[in-house]
Design an enzyme around this catalytic site. Structure first.
Site, PDB file in Angstrom:
ATOM      1  N   ASN A  20       0.876  -1.175   0.000  1.00 19.89           N
ATOM      2  CA  ASN A  20       0.000   0.000   0.000  1.00 19.89           C
ATOM      3  C   ASN A  20       0.916   1.228   0.000  1.00 19.89           C
ATOM      4  O   ASN A  20       1.522   1.541   1.018  1.00 19.89           O
ATOM      5  CB  ASN A  20      -0.884  -0.038   1.254  1.00 19.89           C
ATOM      6  CG  ASN A  20      -1.660   1.248   1.466  1.00 19.89           C
ATOM      7  OD1 ASN A  20      -1.747   2.092   0.572  1.00 19.89           O
ATOM      8  ND2 ASN A  20      -2.227   1.398   2.660  1.00 19.89           N
ATOM      9  N   TRP A  21       0.989   1.877  -1.142  1.00 16.67           N
ATOM     10  CA  TRP A  21       1.909   3.027  -1.259  1.00 16.67           C
ATOM     11  C   TRP A  21       1.363   4.291  -0.601  1.00 16.67           C
ATOM     12  O   TRP A  21       2.064   5.278  -0.492  1.00 16.67           O
ATOM     13  CB  TRP A  21       2.224   3.295  -2.739  1.00 16.67           C
ATOM     14  CG  TRP A  21       3.265   2.370  -3.302  1.00 16.67           C
ATOM     15  CD1 TRP A  21       3.732   1.219  -2.734  1.00 16.67           C
ATOM     16  CD2 TRP A  21       3.978   2.527  -4.531  1.00 16.67           C
ATOM     17  NE1 TRP A  21       4.696   0.648  -3.533  1.00 16.67           N
ATOM     18  CE2 TRP A  21       4.859   1.437  -4.654  1.00 16.67           C
ATOM     19  CE3 TRP A  21       3.945   3.482  -5.557  1.00 16.67           C
ATOM     20  CZ2 TRP A  21       5.722   1.279  -5.748  1.00 16.67           C
ATOM     21  CZ3 TRP A  21       4.794   3.321  -6.652  1.00 16.67           C
ATOM     22  CH2 TRP A  21       5.675   2.232  -6.746  1.00 16.67           C
ATOM     23  N   LYS A  22       0.088   4.273  -0.230  1.00 19.94           N
ATOM     24  CA  LYS A  22      -0.542   5.456   0.372  1.00 19.94           C
ATOM     25  C   LYS A  22      -0.318   6.668  -0.544  1.00 19.94           C
ATOM     26  O   LYS A  22      -0.298   6.504  -1.766  1.00 19.94           O
ATOM     27  CB  LYS A  22      -0.003   5.675   1.788  1.00 19.94           C
ATOM     28  CG  LYS A  22      -0.102   4.389   2.624  1.00 19.94           C
ATOM     29  CD  LYS A  22       0.173   4.570   4.083  1.00 19.94           C
ATOM     30  CE  LYS A  22      -0.013   3.241   4.803  1.00 19.94           C
ATOM     31  NZ  LYS A  22       0.178   3.341   6.247  1.00 19.94           N
ATOM     32  N   HIS A 106      -9.272   1.251   5.039  1.00 22.50           N
ATOM     33  CA  HIS A 106      -7.988   1.413   5.719  1.00 22.50           C
ATOM     34  C   HIS A 106      -8.182   2.363   6.899  1.00 22.50           C
ATOM     35  O   HIS A 106      -8.974   3.312   6.818  1.00 22.50           O
ATOM     36  CB  HIS A 106      -6.940   1.965   4.748  1.00 22.50           C
ATOM     37  CG  HIS A 106      -5.565   1.938   5.338  1.00 22.50           C
ATOM     38  ND1 HIS A 106      -5.133   2.905   6.213  1.00 22.50           N
ATOM     39  CD2 HIS A 106      -4.551   1.058   5.214  1.00 22.50           C
ATOM     40  CE1 HIS A 106      -3.898   2.610   6.597  1.00 22.50           C
ATOM     41  NE2 HIS A 106      -3.521   1.486   6.003  1.00 22.50           N
ATOM     42  N   GLU A 108      -6.545   4.748   7.958  1.00 19.10           N
ATOM     43  CA  GLU A 108      -6.311   6.167   7.645  1.00 19.10           C
ATOM     44  C   GLU A 108      -7.554   6.788   7.002  1.00 19.10           C
ATOM     45  O   GLU A 108      -7.844   7.962   7.213  1.00 19.10           O
ATOM     46  CB  GLU A 108      -5.067   6.305   6.760  1.00 19.10           C
ATOM     47  CG  GLU A 108      -3.805   6.063   7.587  1.00 19.10           C
ATOM     48  CD  GLU A 108      -2.612   5.529   6.825  1.00 19.10           C
ATOM     49  OE1 GLU A 108      -2.604   5.595   5.581  1.00 19.10           O
ATOM     50  OE2 GLU A 108      -1.681   5.027   7.487  1.00 19.10           O
ATOM     51  N   GLU A 176      -4.969  -4.830  10.820  1.00 17.87           N
ATOM     52  CA  GLU A 176      -3.915  -3.836  11.010  1.00 17.87           C
ATOM     53  C   GLU A 176      -4.163  -3.068  12.310  1.00 17.87           C
ATOM     54  O   GLU A 176      -5.008  -2.159  12.341  1.00 17.87           O
ATOM     55  CB  GLU A 176      -3.904  -2.845   9.847  1.00 17.87           C
ATOM     56  CG  GLU A 176      -3.668  -3.482   8.504  1.00 17.87           C
ATOM     57  CD  GLU A 176      -3.131  -2.478   7.494  1.00 17.87           C
ATOM     58  OE1 GLU A 176      -2.027  -2.698   6.997  1.00 17.87           O
ATOM     59  OE2 GLU A 176      -3.801  -1.459   7.246  1.00 17.87           O
ATOM     60  N   GLY A 182       3.031   2.259  10.679  1.00 16.93           N
ATOM     61  CA  GLY A 182       4.013   3.326  10.494  1.00 16.93           C
ATOM     62  C   GLY A 182       4.804   3.683  11.745  1.00 16.93           C
ATOM     63  O   GLY A 182       5.481   4.704  11.780  1.00 16.93           O
ATOM     64  N   SER A 221       3.810  -2.148  10.218  1.00 14.29           N
ATOM     65  CA  SER A 221       5.263  -2.219  10.413  1.00 14.29           C
ATOM     66  C   SER A 221       5.884  -3.554  10.009  1.00 14.29           C
ATOM     67  O   SER A 221       6.848  -4.018  10.611  1.00 14.29           O
ATOM     68  CB  SER A 221       5.636  -1.878  11.862  1.00 14.29           C
ATOM     69  OG  SER A 221       5.293  -0.525  12.153  1.00 14.29           O
ATOM     70  N   GLY A 242       2.959  -1.097   4.203  1.00 13.77           N
ATOM     71  CA  GLY A 242       2.993   0.308   3.827  1.00 13.77           C
ATOM     72  C   GLY A 242       4.409   0.730   3.453  1.00 13.77           C
ATOM     73  O   GLY A 242       4.868   0.499   2.339  1.00 13.77           O
ATOM     74  N   GLY A 243       5.091   1.340   4.405  1.00 16.72           N
ATOM     75  CA  GLY A 243       6.404   1.937   4.144  1.00 16.72           C
ATOM     76  C   GLY A 243       7.381   1.026   3.414  1.00 16.72           C
ATOM     77  O   GLY A 243       8.066   1.461   2.477  1.00 16.72           O
TER      78      GLY A 243
END
Ligand code: PGA
Length: 259
Positions: A20-22, A106, A108, A176, A182, A221, A242-243
Site C-alpha cells: 500500500n503506497w498510500k 484502511h 487512515e 492492522e 508506520g 510495520s 505500507g512503508g
C-alpha cells in the site's frame, strides 16, 4: 482463493503479499514496479500472489508496467459506479485500468475521512460489483487495545464491513492494529495469532465453509527483518505493507519470507 497446491501445509489459501503506497509515488516510482515484477520469479510465483496498490494517479501506468506479472490495485473506491462525486474514483474505473484489487476501510480513511463500517461495506460491495477483490481493513487503536477491547472492535468492524454475499475469493481481510501502522511497533506473535484465529472464527460464522478460504493479512510495520516470524503465525495468509512496499528491495525482501 480456493485451496491451492502452493498453499502452506495446514493452510487452505495461497498467500498474498500486498503493498500500500498510500500518498507516495511519482512517475519515477514506476521503476520500482518494474523491479518488483522482475523480482517476482518462478519460485515466488509458485507460492504467493504479489500486489501493489499505488496512488490513483499511478494505477493505470503501474498496471501497464506490471502487464499482468504482478497484480495492481486501488487504495479506495466510491460506493457508486459513476455520478456527481468530485474527486472520487469508482471501482469500475479502477477495474477499467487493469486492476484486480481495491483496499477499503484502511484505518487512515476511517480516521481521516470519517468512514464508518457501513460506508466501508458499501465500498466493498462496489468492488464486488466491479469484479475487484476487496481488501477490507480492520484493527484496534492503542486505547482500545489497552482497554482490552481488541476483539470487540475487530469483531464489530468485521461484522459491519463485510458484505454478506461475498465469496471467499472476492474478499481479503487485513488485520492492522492502528498503533502498529508506520510506528515500527508490532504485536507479539501470540497477539497476532489470537486476533487472526478470532477473525477466522468470525468468518466461519458469517460465511460458513467459505470462511476457511478467505485470506487474512497482517499489516502494521511489516519489514524484511520481521516478515518471516509474522508470516509463520497460524491464520496469517500474507501481509499488507505500507512503508516497506515503496522499494522493490524491501518489498521483495518481505515476499522472501515465503521462499
Ligand atoms: P506500515 O503501513 O507497513 O507502513 O506500517 C501498513 C498499512 O497501513 O497498510
Amino acid at each position: 482463493m480456493s485451496a491451492a497446491a502452493s498453499a502452506r501445509p495446514g493452510s487452505l489459501v495461497r498467500p498474498l503479499v500486498a503493498g500500500n503506497w498510500k500518498m507516495n509515488g511519482l512517475t519515477a516510482s514506476l521503476a520500482e514496479i518494474e523491479a518488483m515484477a522482475a523480482g517476482y520469479d518462478a519460485a515466488l510465483r509458485a507460492r504467493i500472489d504479489l500486489l501493489v496498490c499505488p496512488p490513483a494517479t499511478l494505477v493505470g501506468a503501474a498496471a501497464a508496467k506490471a502487464a499482468g506479472r504482478i497484480a495492481i490495485g486501488g487504495q479506495d473506491c466510491h460506493a457508486r459506479a459513476s455520478g456527481a462525486h468530485t474527486g472520487d474514483v469508482a471501482a469500475e474505473m479502477l477495474k477499467d485500468l487493469g486492476t484486480s484489487y481495491v483496499i477499503v476501510g484502511h484505518s487512515e480513511r476511517r480516521a481521516d475521512h470519517g468512514e464508518s463500517s457501513a460506508v466501508v461495506k458499501a465500498k466493498a460491495q462496489a468492488a464486488l460489483r466491479a469484479g475487484l477483490i476487496a481488501i477490507v481493513c480492520v484493527g484496534e487503536t492503542e486505547a482500545e487495545r489497552k482497554a482490552g477491547r481488541t476483539l470487540d472492535v475487530v469483531g464489530g468492524q468485521l461484522r459491519d464491513s463485510l458484505p454478506e454475499e461475498a465469496r471467499a475469493d472476492q474478499v481479503v481481510i487485513a488485520y492492522e492494529p492502528v498503533w502498529a501502522i508506520g510506528t515500527g511497533l508490532t504485536p507479539t506473535a501470540a497477539d497476532v495469532a489470537e486476533v487472526h484465529a478470532f477473525v477466522r472464527a468470525q468468518l466461519g460464522k458469517a460465511m460458513g465453509e467459505q470462511g476457511a478460504g478467505v485470506r487474512i493479512l497482517y499489516g502494521g510495520s511489516v519489514k524484511p527483518s520481521n516478515a518471516a516470524e509474522l508470516m509463520a503465525v497460524p491464520n496469517v495468509d500474507g501481509a499488507l505493507v505500507g512503508g516497506a512496499s515503496l522499494t522493490a528491495k524491501d518489498f521483495l525482501g518481505i515476499a522472501a519470507a515465503y521462499r
